[in-house]
Design a protein around this motif. Structure first.
Motif, PDB file in Angstrom:
ATOM      1  N   MET A  58      51.167  19.948  -3.439  1.00  0.00           N
ATOM      2  CA  MET A  58      51.582  19.711  -4.395  1.00  0.00           C
ATOM      3  C   MET A  58      52.985  19.208  -4.096  1.00  0.00           C
ATOM      4  O   MET A  58      53.966  20.045  -3.352  1.00  0.00           O
ATOM      5  CB  MET A  58      51.836  21.163  -5.240  1.00  0.00           C
ATOM      6  N   LYS A  59      53.021  17.826  -4.345  1.00  0.00           N
ATOM      7  CA  LYS A  59      54.447  17.325  -3.981  1.00  0.00           C
ATOM      8  C   LYS A  59      55.253  16.748  -5.378  1.00  0.00           C
ATOM      9  O   LYS A  59      54.511  16.296  -6.207  1.00  0.00           O
ATOM     10  CB  LYS A  59      54.298  16.284  -2.940  1.00  0.00           C
ATOM     11  N   VAL A  60      56.528  17.593  -5.516  1.00  0.00           N
ATOM     12  CA  VAL A  60      57.120  17.231  -6.449  1.00  0.00           C
ATOM     13  C   VAL A  60      58.432  16.593  -6.273  1.00  0.00           C
ATOM     14  O   VAL A  60      59.349  17.068  -5.154  1.00  0.00           O
ATOM     15  CB  VAL A  60      57.569  18.326  -7.691  1.00  0.00           C
ATOM     16  N   ASP A  61      59.132  15.760  -6.874  1.00  0.00           N
ATOM     17  CA  ASP A  61      60.233  15.059  -6.484  1.00  0.00           C
ATOM     18  C   ASP A  61      61.177  15.440  -7.729  1.00  0.00           C
ATOM     19  O   ASP A  61      60.988  16.274  -8.613  1.00  0.00           O
ATOM     20  CB  ASP A  61      60.176  13.416  -6.467  1.00  0.00           C
ATOM     21  N   ARG A  62      62.329  14.830  -7.756  1.00  0.00           N
ATOM     22  CA  ARG A  62      63.386  15.473  -8.588  1.00  0.00           C
ATOM     23  C   ARG A  62      63.056  15.218  -9.910  1.00  0.00           C
ATOM     24  O   ARG A  62      63.552  15.874 -10.771  1.00  0.00           O
ATOM     25  CB  ARG A  62      64.688  14.558  -8.206  1.00  0.00           C
ATOM     26  N   ILE A  63      62.662  14.212 -10.377  1.00  0.00           N
ATOM     27  CA  ILE A  63      62.280  13.752 -11.574  1.00  0.00           C
ATOM     28  C   ILE A  63      61.135  14.702 -12.148  1.00  0.00           C
ATOM     29  O   ILE A  63      61.089  15.429 -13.235  1.00  0.00           O
ATOM     30  CB  ILE A  63      61.758  12.346 -12.117  1.00  0.00           C
ATOM     31  N   ASP A  64      59.849  15.021 -11.570  1.00  0.00           N
ATOM     32  CA  ASP A  64      59.300  16.045 -11.678  1.00  0.00           C
ATOM     33  C   ASP A  64      59.787  17.535 -11.919  1.00  0.00           C
ATOM     34  O   ASP A  64      59.522  17.977 -12.855  1.00  0.00           O
ATOM     35  CB  ASP A  64      58.039  16.329 -10.469  1.00  0.00           C
ATOM     36  N   LEU A  67      54.920  10.565 -19.689  1.00  0.00           N
ATOM     37  CA  LEU A  67      53.518  11.416 -20.243  1.00  0.00           C
ATOM     38  C   LEU A  67      52.559  11.375 -19.106  1.00  0.00           C
ATOM     39  O   LEU A  67      51.997  12.328 -18.823  1.00  0.00           O
ATOM     40  CB  LEU A  67      52.943  10.588 -21.210  1.00  0.00           C
ATOM     41  N   LYS A  68      52.608  10.241 -18.254  1.00  0.00           N
ATOM     42  CA  LYS A  68      51.768   9.849 -16.938  1.00  0.00           C
ATOM     43  C   LYS A  68      52.132  11.222 -15.883  1.00  0.00           C
ATOM     44  O   LYS A  68      51.337  11.796 -15.295  1.00  0.00           O
ATOM     45  CB  LYS A  68      52.075   8.570 -16.295  1.00  0.00           C
ATOM     46  N   ARG A  69      53.417  11.279 -15.859  1.00  0.00           N
ATOM     47  CA  ARG A  69      53.825  12.433 -14.729  1.00  0.00           C
ATOM     48  C   ARG A  69      53.260  13.794 -15.218  1.00  0.00           C
ATOM     49  O   ARG A  69      52.984  14.709 -14.482  1.00  0.00           O
ATOM     50  CB  ARG A  69      55.365  12.257 -14.576  1.00  0.00           C
ATOM     51  N   VAL A  70      53.709  14.146 -16.559  1.00  0.00           N
ATOM     52  CA  VAL A  70      53.191  15.357 -17.120  1.00  0.00           C
ATOM     53  C   VAL A  70      51.769  15.576 -16.942  1.00  0.00           C
ATOM     54  O   VAL A  70      51.095  16.823 -16.617  1.00  0.00           O
ATOM     55  CB  VAL A  70      53.700  15.647 -18.548  1.00  0.00           C
ATOM     56  N   LYS A  71      51.077  14.538 -17.221  1.00  0.00           N
ATOM     57  CA  LYS A  71      49.401  14.971 -17.059  1.00  0.00           C
ATOM     58  C   LYS A  71      49.042  14.861 -15.460  1.00  0.00           C
ATOM     59  O   LYS A  71      48.211  15.841 -15.180  1.00  0.00           O
ATOM     60  CB  LYS A  71      48.820  13.372 -17.469  1.00  0.00           C
ATOM     61  N   ARG A  72      49.833  14.352 -14.568  1.00  0.00           N
ATOM     62  CA  ARG A  72      49.518  14.458 -13.252  1.00  0.00           C
ATOM     63  C   ARG A  72      49.850  15.896 -12.698  1.00  0.00           C
ATOM     64  O   ARG A  72      49.095  16.566 -12.124  1.00  0.00           O
ATOM     65  CB  ARG A  72      50.265  13.624 -12.473  1.00  0.00           C
ATOM     66  N   LEU A  73      50.975  16.428 -13.394  1.00  0.00           N
ATOM     67  CA  LEU A  73      51.724  17.744 -12.980  1.00  0.00           C
ATOM     68  C   LEU A  73      50.369  18.802 -13.606  1.00  0.00           C
ATOM     69  O   LEU A  73      50.128  19.860 -12.738  1.00  0.00           O
ATOM     70  CB  LEU A  73      53.008  17.971 -13.546  1.00  0.00           C
ATOM     71  N   ARG A  74      49.858  18.584 -14.413  1.00  0.00           N
ATOM     72  CA  ARG A  74      48.553  19.489 -14.774  1.00  0.00           C
ATOM     73  C   ARG A  74      47.423  19.307 -14.162  1.00  0.00           C
ATOM     74  O   ARG A  74      46.835  20.396 -13.821  1.00  0.00           O
ATOM     75  CB  ARG A  74      48.364  18.955 -16.511  1.00  0.00           C
ATOM     76  N   GLU A  75      47.008  17.862 -14.033  1.00  0.00           N
ATOM     77  CA  GLU A  75      45.966  17.741 -13.171  1.00  0.00           C
ATOM     78  C   GLU A  75      45.812  18.658 -11.624  1.00  0.00           C
ATOM     79  O   GLU A  75      44.814  18.863 -11.353  1.00  0.00           O
ATOM     80  CB  GLU A  75      45.389  16.458 -13.098  1.00  0.00           C
ATOM     81  N   GLU A  76      47.184  18.346 -10.900  1.00  0.00           N
ATOM     82  CA  GLU A  76      47.379  18.909  -9.463  1.00  0.00           C
ATOM     83  C   GLU A  76      47.583  20.429  -9.730  1.00  0.00           C
ATOM     84  O   GLU A  76      47.637  20.891  -8.703  1.00  0.00           O
ATOM     85  CB  GLU A  76      48.243  18.274  -9.183  1.00  0.00           C
ATOM     86  N   GLY A  77      47.645  21.049 -10.647  1.00  0.00           N
ATOM     87  CA  GLY A  77      47.749  22.455 -10.823  1.00  0.00           C
ATOM     88  C   GLY A  77      49.180  22.863 -10.576  1.00  0.00           C
ATOM     89  O   GLY A  77      49.349  24.186 -10.383  1.00  0.00           O
ATOM     90  N   VAL A  78      50.036  21.942 -10.606  1.00  0.00           N
ATOM     91  CA  VAL A  78      51.700  22.328 -10.692  1.00  0.00           C
ATOM     92  C   VAL A  78      51.818  23.112 -12.038  1.00  0.00           C
ATOM     93  O   VAL A  78      52.455  24.139 -11.923  1.00  0.00           O
ATOM     94  CB  VAL A  78      52.312  21.310 -10.276  1.00  0.00           C
TER      95      VAL A  78
END
Length: 154
Positions: A1-7, A37-48
């Motif tokens: 799980m890689k998250v950046d400053r915006i995430d 919206l794309k980032r939020v979707k990715r954060l959900r899909e990756e289990g963050v």
């Protein structure tokens, strides 16, 4: 799980209010609404982001007592722990459960209407498990802090 400053900015905002409109969230973190919206979707899909919930006041259900229960098992065996974990998952009075190190093996947060409800829980769940050596109950006098937010490092 890689998250950046915006995430991280998205996660901090969603921990405080997961019903924030995407347009406001995008503005808050400096993105366009579709990119946000794309980032939020990715954060959900990756289990963050593992869930979206509404936290209700336990008094609404009449649950005005919170008890902290420390449980010591008879033996240090995986099969005994698994049986206990399974029984706790079925007990609606248990709102949190942690397997811990130290003098006790588990710590439970139990929320009930009154002491009689707690006694019923003890008889139904704790006293029926022959692998429990002992348990200790502390009654919460007041909630000083309750939060589901976790601090995110830079």
């Amino acid at each position: 799980m890689k998250v950046d400053r915006i995430d991280r900015g998205i996660l901090v905002a969603l921990q405080r209010n997961n019903r924030i409109p995407n347009i406001e969230l995008a503005e808050l973190v400096g993105l366009s609404p579709p990119a946000c919206l794309k980032r939020v979707k990715r954060l959900r899909e990756e289990g963050v982001i593992v869930g979206d919930v509404s936290i209700i006041n336990p008094e609404l259900a009449g649950n005005t007592m919170t008890l902290i229960v420390s449980v010591e098992m008879e033996r240090d065996r995986a099969d005994i722990y698994q049986v206990f974990r399974t029984s706790i998952l079925k007990a609606p009075e248990v709102t949190q459960s942690y397997q811990i190190s130290g003098s006790y093996d588990f710590m439970l947060v139990v929320t009930v209407k009154d002491i009689q409800s707690y006694e019923h829980f003890v008889e139904r769940v704790l006293h029926t498990d022959l692998n429990i050596r002992k348990f200790h109950t502390s009654v919460s006098l007041r909630t000083v802090k309750f939060s589901t937010e976790i601090e995110l490092e830079e």
